[in-house]
Motif scaffolding. Structure first.
Motif, PDB file in Angstrom:
ATOM      1  N   GLY A  86       0.849  -1.180   0.000  1.00 34.04           N
ATOM      2  CA  GLY A  86       0.000   0.000   0.000  1.00 34.04           C
ATOM      3  C   GLY A  86       0.885   1.230   0.000  1.00 34.04           C
ATOM      4  N   PRO A  87       0.326   2.416   0.305  1.00 33.68           N
ATOM      5  CA  PRO A  87       1.110   3.652   0.300  1.00 33.68           C
ATOM      6  C   PRO A  87       1.975   3.796   1.554  1.00 33.68           C
ATOM      7  CG  PRO A  87      -1.139   4.128   0.946  1.00 33.68           C
ATOM      8  CD  PRO A  87      -1.100   2.652   0.621  1.00 33.68           C
ATOM      9  N   TRP A  88       2.494   2.695   2.052  1.00 34.94           N
ATOM     10  CA  TRP A  88       3.314   2.721   3.256  1.00 34.94           C
ATOM     11  C   TRP A  88       4.585   1.916   3.034  1.00 34.94           C
ATOM     12  CZ3 TRP A  88      -1.899   1.094   3.567  1.00 34.94           C
ATOM     13  CH2 TRP A  88      -2.101  -0.263   3.363  1.00 34.94           C
ATOM     14  N   GLN A  89       5.496   2.029   3.960  1.00 35.99           N
ATOM     15  CA  GLN A  89       6.769   1.314   3.888  1.00 35.99           C
ATOM     16  C   GLN A  89       6.893   0.417   5.103  1.00 35.99           C
ATOM     17  OE1 GLN A  89      10.375   3.606   4.486  1.00 35.99           O
ATOM     18  NE2 GLN A  89      11.484   2.368   2.994  1.00 35.99           N
ATOM     19  N   VAL A  90       7.361  -0.796   4.883  1.00 34.96           N
ATOM     20  CA  VAL A  90       7.555  -1.758   5.953  1.00 34.96           C
ATOM     21  C   VAL A  90       9.040  -2.070   6.066  1.00 34.96           C
ATOM     22  CG1 VAL A  90       6.918  -4.015   6.885  1.00 34.96           C
ATOM     23  CG2 VAL A  90       5.301  -2.767   5.442  1.00 34.96           C
ATOM     24  N   VAL A  91       9.609  -1.861   7.253  1.00 35.22           N
ATOM     25  CA  VAL A  91      11.028  -2.128   7.492  1.00 35.22           C
ATOM     26  C   VAL A  91      11.141  -3.088   8.670  1.00 35.22           C
ATOM     27  CG1 VAL A  91      13.272  -1.116   8.059  1.00 35.22           C
ATOM     28  CG2 VAL A  91      11.648   0.160   6.644  1.00 35.22           C
ATOM     29  N   ALA A  92      11.824  -4.199   8.452  1.00 36.73           N
ATOM     30  CA  ALA A  92      11.939  -5.211   9.509  1.00 36.73           C
ATOM     31  C   ALA A  92      12.836  -4.746  10.641  1.00 36.73           C
ATOM     32  CB  ALA A  92      12.455  -6.523   8.924  1.00 36.73           C
ATOM     33  N   ALA A 159      11.067  -4.116  16.651  1.00 38.26           N
ATOM     34  CA  ALA A 159       9.738  -4.258  16.059  1.00 38.26           C
ATOM     35  C   ALA A 159       9.769  -3.898  14.588  1.00 38.26           C
ATOM     36  CB  ALA A 159       8.740  -3.349  16.791  1.00 38.26           C
ATOM     37  N   THR A 160       8.823  -4.434  13.852  1.00 47.85           N
ATOM     38  CA  THR A 160       8.619  -4.014  12.468  1.00 47.85           C
ATOM     39  C   THR A 160       8.186  -2.552  12.459  1.00 47.85           C
ATOM     40  OG1 THR A 160       7.956  -6.239  11.808  1.00 47.85           O
ATOM     41  CG2 THR A 160       7.281  -4.426  10.371  1.00 47.85           C
ATOM     42  N   PHE A 161       8.757  -1.782  11.531  1.00 43.99           N
ATOM     43  CA  PHE A 161       8.447  -0.356  11.435  1.00 43.99           C
ATOM     44  C   PHE A 161       7.594  -0.131  10.191  1.00 43.99           C
ATOM     45  CE2 PHE A 161       9.678   4.114  10.313  1.00 43.99           C
ATOM     46  CZ  PHE A 161       9.186   4.721  11.460  1.00 43.99           C
ATOM     47  N   LEU A 162       6.352   0.207  10.416  1.00 48.92           N
ATOM     48  CA  LEU A 162       5.399   0.457   9.338  1.00 48.92           C
ATOM     49  C   LEU A 162       5.117   1.950   9.312  1.00 48.92           C
ATOM     50  CD1 LEU A 162       3.304  -0.483   7.225  1.00 48.92           C
ATOM     51  CD2 LEU A 162       1.759  -1.026   9.113  1.00 48.92           C
ATOM     52  N   SER A 163       5.535   2.615   8.253  1.00 44.62           N
ATOM     53  CA  SER A 163       5.424   4.078   8.223  1.00 44.62           C
ATOM     54  C   SER A 163       4.635   4.541   7.010  1.00 44.62           C
ATOM     55  CB  SER A 163       6.814   4.717   8.197  1.00 44.62           C
ATOM     56  OG  SER A 163       7.536   4.339   7.033  1.00 44.62           O
ATOM     57  N   VAL A 164       3.919   5.636   7.196  1.00 46.44           N
ATOM     58  CA  VAL A 164       3.111   6.209   6.124  1.00 46.44           C
ATOM     59  C   VAL A 164       2.900   7.691   6.426  1.00 46.44           C
ATOM     60  CG1 VAL A 164       0.907   5.703   7.266  1.00 46.44           C
ATOM     61  CG2 VAL A 164       0.976   5.913   4.766  1.00 46.44           C
ATOM     62  N   ALA A 165       2.823   8.495   5.376  1.00 48.39           N
ATOM     63  CA  ALA A 165       2.439   9.898   5.545  1.00 48.39           C
ATOM     64  C   ALA A 165       0.918   9.977   5.614  1.00 48.39           C
ATOM     65  CB  ALA A 165       2.956  10.732   4.377  1.00 48.39           C
ATOM     66  N   ARG A 179     -10.845   2.655   2.943  1.00 48.83           N
ATOM     67  CA  ARG A 179     -10.295   1.318   2.690  1.00 48.83           C
ATOM     68  C   ARG A 179      -8.798   1.286   2.972  1.00 48.83           C
ATOM     69  NH1 ARG A 179     -14.131   1.604  -1.529  1.00 48.83           N
ATOM     70  NH2 ARG A 179     -12.597   2.411  -3.004  1.00 48.83           N
ATOM     71  N   ASN A 180      -8.104   2.382   2.647  1.00 58.52           N
ATOM     72  CA  ASN A 180      -6.673   2.461   2.949  1.00 58.52           C
ATOM     73  C   ASN A 180      -6.417   2.389   4.451  1.00 58.52           C
ATOM     74  OD1 ASN A 180      -5.914   2.653   0.268  1.00 58.52           O
ATOM     75  ND2 ASN A 180      -5.787   4.891   0.275  1.00 58.52           N
ATOM     76  N   VAL A 181      -7.250   3.060   5.228  1.00 58.34           N
ATOM     77  CA  VAL A 181      -7.116   3.023   6.689  1.00 58.34           C
ATOM     78  C   VAL A 181      -7.261   1.589   7.194  1.00 58.34           C
ATOM     79  CG1 VAL A 181      -8.196   3.696   8.870  1.00 58.34           C
ATOM     80  CG2 VAL A 181      -7.837   5.406   7.080  1.00 58.34           C
TER      81      VAL A 181
END
Length: 378
Positions: A86-92, A159-165, A179-181
């Motif tokens: 999605g419009p987010w980034q996942v960093v382990a 922790a996994t870092f899930l970031s989004v603007a 739906r994005n939320v």
């Protein structure tokens, strides 16, 4: 009609999606055309955006430009640690810890007590009836390191870092933002231990009014998602960052939502000196360089401003070295000239806005006979 930077960002996302589709169908030339359009839209957005997101947009444009002409397998492959749907980034693993954050000692102490310790020691949290997870609002003027702070918290928790603007979740299409939320919180729930970081959370949770019925639906969807997590997942920490805390919908600041606040303020003289030392580390310095004096002259500079000043001083030293044709250290004069060229980017209204929110929340906490975690700058 003026163009909004978020419209440019949405155009970029659409071009990226079309480019990916073209590439999958074997049309590399068409894919490159869409990628170029995406990069141009991101650069246009960076030219219109507030200072807090310019670097992010420019970095994304650089990443897209780096994909041009690359083999398709390299262009669209994402390593598992950076996978995103999605419009987010996942960093382990962010690779950052709280000790890597310069200054902000009180803020780091509060975050450790409120967020890190309860998650790392769930038995102690149960014994002392301390909540693990939940929401914390990181607020402060632009450029003070809220994103780095959030990454450090995730690193401390492993922790996994899930970031989004916050703006990245929004959409002009009916129902898509809601739906994005839902998808965002579903993604966070997939990870046993996760820090969900929402930058510019005020864009997603603005105070609701009659003139923005579509945003009322988004705010309601977000608050419902937050409420749905209560008591279900103690390993999920929700962090929101903003430099406009007073514009967030009041319902989002109620108990069991963003009910704890940490002020990420401008660095003090000691922190500015430490930042100077970090950014100039490894560069040859002239014997007369006094970083303490330089730091004392930088009242009002943010962490981002300190980094910009060091880059400017280094550029001047390199110019002089190149002109002389021999090695030359960075001098006190280089720093003095850089101080004349690089000024504080944070305006007094930005500071007063955050200080006013801080005073308001401190007063409410005192009235309740407790505290909500309002921290002072270092």
């Amino acid at each position: 009609m003026s163009t909004d930077w978020r419209d440019c960002e949405r155009r970029a996302l659409a071009s990226l999606q079309r480019g990916e589709q073209e590439l999958r169908e074997g049309r590399a030339a068409q894919a490159d055309a869409h990628l170029m359009a995406a990069a141009e839209s991101l650069l246009e957005a960076a030219g219109l955006a507030p200072p807090s997101v310019v670097g992010v947009l420019a970095g994304r444009a650089d990443e897209v430009m780096g994909l041009l002409g690359a083999p398709s397998a390299r262009r669209w492959h994402r390593a598992p640690a950076e996978a995103a749907s999605g419009p987010w980034q996942v960093v382990a693993d962010t690779g950052v810890r709280l000790e890597d954050v310069v200054g902000l000692d009180e803020a780091k102490r509060l975050v450790y007590e409120m967020a890190v310790r309860p998650i790392l020691d769930p038995e102690g949290a149960r014994r002392w009836r301390q909540r693990a997870g939940g929401g914390i609002l990181l607020y402060g003027p632009p450029g003070t390191g809220k994103t780095l702070f959030a990454r450090a918290i995730a690193g401390e928790l492993e922790a996994t870092f899930l970031s989004v603007a916050g703006s990245g979740v929004l959409s002009k299409w009916f129902g898509e933002a809601e739906r994005n939320v839902t998808a965002l919180f579903d993604e966070a729930a997939r990870h046993p231990r996760c820090v969900l970081f929402i930058d510019e959370v005020d864009a997603m949770l603005p105070a609701r009014g009659q003139d923005q019925p579509h945003m009322s639906r988004v705010v309601s969807a977000f608050l419902a998602a937050m409420d749905g997590l209560a008591g279900r997942q103690e390993g999920l920490l929700l962090l929101g960052a903003t430099n406009r805390p007073d514009e967030i919908d009041a319902a989002a600041l109620r108990p069991n939502r963003f009910d704890r606040y940490v002020y990420v303020g401008l660095p003090g003289a000691g922190a500015r000196r430490a930042l100077l030392e970090r950014h100039l580390d490894g560069m040859p310095l002239e014997g007369g360089v006094d970083l303490r004096e330089t730091a004392d002259r930088m009242d009002g500079y943010s962490g981002a401003d300190v980094a910009a000043l060091c880059a400017e001083a280094a550029r001047r030293a390199w110019d002089r070295e190149e002109a002389a044709g021999c090695r030359s250290p960075l001098s006190a004069e280089d720093l003095a000239r850089a101080l004349e060229a690089v000024h504080p980017s944070v305006g007094r209204p930005d500071v007063e806005r955050c200080e006013g929110f801080r005073r308001c929340q401190s007063g409410r906490a005192a009235g309740r006979g407790g505290r909500n975690g309002v921290a002072s700058p270092s």
